[in-house]
Design a protein around this motif. Structure first.
Motif, PDB file in Angstrom:
ATOM      1  N   LEU A  37       4.808  -6.441  10.038  1.00 57.33           N
ATOM      2  CA  LEU A  37       4.363  -7.540   9.195  1.00 57.33           C
ATOM      3  C   LEU A  37       4.214  -7.014   7.779  1.00 57.33           C
ATOM      4  O   LEU A  37       3.605  -5.966   7.554  1.00 57.33           O
ATOM      5  CB  LEU A  37       3.036  -8.106   9.691  1.00 57.33           C
ATOM      6  CG  LEU A  37       2.484  -9.294   8.898  1.00 57.33           C
ATOM      7  CD1 LEU A  37       1.791 -10.290   9.828  1.00 57.33           C
ATOM      8  CD2 LEU A  37       1.515  -8.854   7.797  1.00 57.33           C
ATOM      9  N   PHE A  38       4.799  -7.728   6.821  1.00 63.16           N
ATOM     10  CA  PHE A  38       4.664  -7.425   5.404  1.00 63.16           C
ATOM     11  C   PHE A  38       3.872  -8.550   4.754  1.00 63.16           C
ATOM     12  O   PHE A  38       3.935  -9.698   5.196  1.00 63.16           O
ATOM     13  CB  PHE A  38       6.039  -7.311   4.738  1.00 63.16           C
ATOM     14  CG  PHE A  38       6.899  -6.238   5.325  1.00 63.16           C
ATOM     15  CD1 PHE A  38       6.842  -4.929   4.847  1.00 63.16           C
ATOM     16  CD2 PHE A  38       7.754  -6.517   6.383  1.00 63.16           C
ATOM     17  CE1 PHE A  38       7.622  -3.932   5.409  1.00 63.16           C
ATOM     18  CE2 PHE A  38       8.542  -5.527   6.950  1.00 63.16           C
ATOM     19  CZ  PHE A  38       8.477  -4.229   6.459  1.00 63.16           C
ATOM     20  N   ALA A  71       1.097  -3.968   2.979  1.00 62.34           N
ATOM     21  CA  ALA A  71       0.908  -4.772   1.772  1.00 62.34           C
ATOM     22  C   ALA A  71       1.853  -4.224   0.701  1.00 62.34           C
ATOM     23  O   ALA A  71       1.683  -3.102   0.224  1.00 62.34           O
ATOM     24  CB  ALA A  71      -0.537  -4.692   1.301  1.00 62.34           C
ATOM     25  N   LEU A  72       2.854  -4.995   0.329  1.00 65.48           N
ATOM     26  CA  LEU A  72       3.911  -4.489  -0.547  1.00 65.48           C
ATOM     27  C   LEU A  72       3.400  -4.120  -1.939  1.00 65.48           C
ATOM     28  O   LEU A  72       3.925  -3.191  -2.557  1.00 65.48           O
ATOM     29  CB  LEU A  72       5.032  -5.527  -0.650  1.00 65.48           C
ATOM     30  CG  LEU A  72       5.793  -5.790   0.655  1.00 65.48           C
ATOM     31  CD1 LEU A  72       6.753  -6.948   0.481  1.00 65.48           C
ATOM     32  CD2 LEU A  72       6.525  -4.537   1.122  1.00 65.48           C
ATOM     33  N   SER A  78       6.489   2.584  -5.930  1.00 66.90           N
ATOM     34  CA  SER A  78       7.636   1.701  -5.737  1.00 66.90           C
ATOM     35  C   SER A  78       7.541   0.487  -6.652  1.00 66.90           C
ATOM     36  O   SER A  78       8.531   0.095  -7.285  1.00 66.90           O
ATOM     37  CB  SER A  78       7.722   1.243  -4.284  1.00 66.90           C
ATOM     38  OG  SER A  78       8.001   2.331  -3.430  1.00 66.90           O
ATOM     39  N   VAL A  79       6.372  -0.118  -6.725  1.00 70.94           N
ATOM     40  CA  VAL A  79       6.198  -1.304  -7.568  1.00 70.94           C
ATOM     41  C   VAL A  79       6.532  -0.996  -9.019  1.00 70.94           C
ATOM     42  O   VAL A  79       7.292  -1.736  -9.672  1.00 70.94           O
ATOM     43  CB  VAL A  79       4.760  -1.850  -7.451  1.00 70.94           C
ATOM     44  CG1 VAL A  79       4.460  -2.873  -8.548  1.00 70.94           C
ATOM     45  CG2 VAL A  79       4.542  -2.494  -6.079  1.00 70.94           C
ATOM     46  N   THR A  80       6.016   0.113  -9.537  1.00 70.70           N
ATOM     47  CA  THR A  80       6.244   0.414 -10.948  1.00 70.70           C
ATOM     48  C   THR A  80       7.684   0.850 -11.217  1.00 70.70           C
ATOM     49  O   THR A  80       8.262   0.512 -12.247  1.00 70.70           O
ATOM     50  CB  THR A  80       5.251   1.478 -11.449  1.00 70.70           C
ATOM     51  OG1 THR A  80       5.301   2.635 -10.593  1.00 70.70           O
ATOM     52  CG2 THR A  80       3.830   0.927 -11.454  1.00 70.70           C
ATOM     53  N   GLN A  90      11.306  -8.530  -9.009  1.00 73.73           N
ATOM     54  CA  GLN A  90      11.975  -7.926  -7.854  1.00 73.73           C
ATOM     55  C   GLN A  90      11.094  -6.941  -7.074  1.00 73.73           C
ATOM     56  O   GLN A  90      11.557  -6.337  -6.103  1.00 73.73           O
ATOM     57  CB  GLN A  90      13.244  -7.197  -8.302  1.00 73.73           C
ATOM     58  CG  GLN A  90      14.372  -8.144  -8.672  1.00 73.73           C
ATOM     59  CD  GLN A  90      14.841  -8.967  -7.491  1.00 73.73           C
ATOM     60  OE1 GLN A  90      14.976  -8.467  -6.380  1.00 73.73           O
ATOM     61  NE2 GLN A  90      15.098 -10.246  -7.707  1.00 73.73           N
ATOM     62  N   VAL A  91       9.818  -6.792  -7.460  1.00 78.07           N
ATOM     63  CA  VAL A  91       9.015  -5.718  -6.868  1.00 78.07           C
ATOM     64  C   VAL A  91       8.784  -5.890  -5.361  1.00 78.07           C
ATOM     65  O   VAL A  91       8.664  -4.897  -4.636  1.00 78.07           O
ATOM     66  CB  VAL A  91       7.653  -5.529  -7.586  1.00 78.07           C
ATOM     67  CG1 VAL A  91       7.858  -5.038  -9.007  1.00 78.07           C
ATOM     68  CG2 VAL A  91       6.822  -6.798  -7.561  1.00 78.07           C
TER      69      VAL A  91
END
Length: 196
Positions: A37-38, A71-72, A78-80, A90-91
């Protein structure tokens, strides 16, 4: 009763919590077969999404094996990096394309239902055969049209929508625990994901 609490009470009465209970039961079955689950959101919705994944990987109220939930927005490097190279919209979608497999689940949380990066994640979920469930504020919204199912909280204030979302997170987690207990009588052990 304080006006804010009265508005919260009305929003709770008018929200489809039964649908979220069904999501929880379906999530238990998917997670029990090795799916993931994301969850994603922005600001307060990010906090609610992370609350959800924490309850699943840790525990809610009953003791059970940990469940795979990510939790993405919490993947800060990765987010930055993705925001820097591809744009903030697109994060979440790019991470979903990296990690998700058919049969996985995505929970999107957005008070507006129109946050660009969350909408992009829902579009990616469609492409990847990932089930997408969304919690939003009053509709209609872009997420409502892109998600497999949506629960829209009929409240005009963002704070009230977020408070109802938190209650729905707990409804979801309680349904997961009930389904796992019913299926395995307290002896549930999730299978490992197949190597990809």
């Amino acid at each position: 009763m304080h006006a804010h609490l009265l508005q919260l009470s009305r929003a709770l009465d008018d929200t489809d919590a039964a649908r979220v209970e069904r999501w929880g039961a379906r999530a238990a079955r998917a997670l029990g077969t090795g799916q993931r689950l994301f969850a994603c959101g922005n600001g307060g919705s990010a906090a609610e999404a992370q609350h959800l994944t924490a309850e699943l990987t840790g525990r809610f109220e009953d003791e059970r094996a940990p469940l795979s939930a990510i939790a993405l927005h919490a993947e800060t490097s990765s987010v930055t990096a993705i925001a820097n190279d591809y744009g903030y919209h697109q994060v979440y979608a790019r991470q979903l394309r990296a990690h998700a497999r058919p049969g996985d689940l995505l929970v999107c949380m957005s008070t507006s239902g129109n946050s660009e990066n969350v909408v992009a994640a829902a579009k990616a979920a469609q492409e990847l055969d990932v089930t997408c469930w969304s919690m939003t504020g009053p509709g209609p919204s872009a997420l409502e049209s892109l998600s497999d199912e949506t629960v829209a909280v009929p409240a005009p204030r963002t704070s009230t929508v977020q408070e109802v979302h938190l209650a729905l997170v707990h409804v979801f987690c309680a349904a997961v625990d009930r389904e796992l207990a019913a299926r395995e009588h307290g002896a549930f052990v999730p299978r490992r994901r197949a190597a990809t």
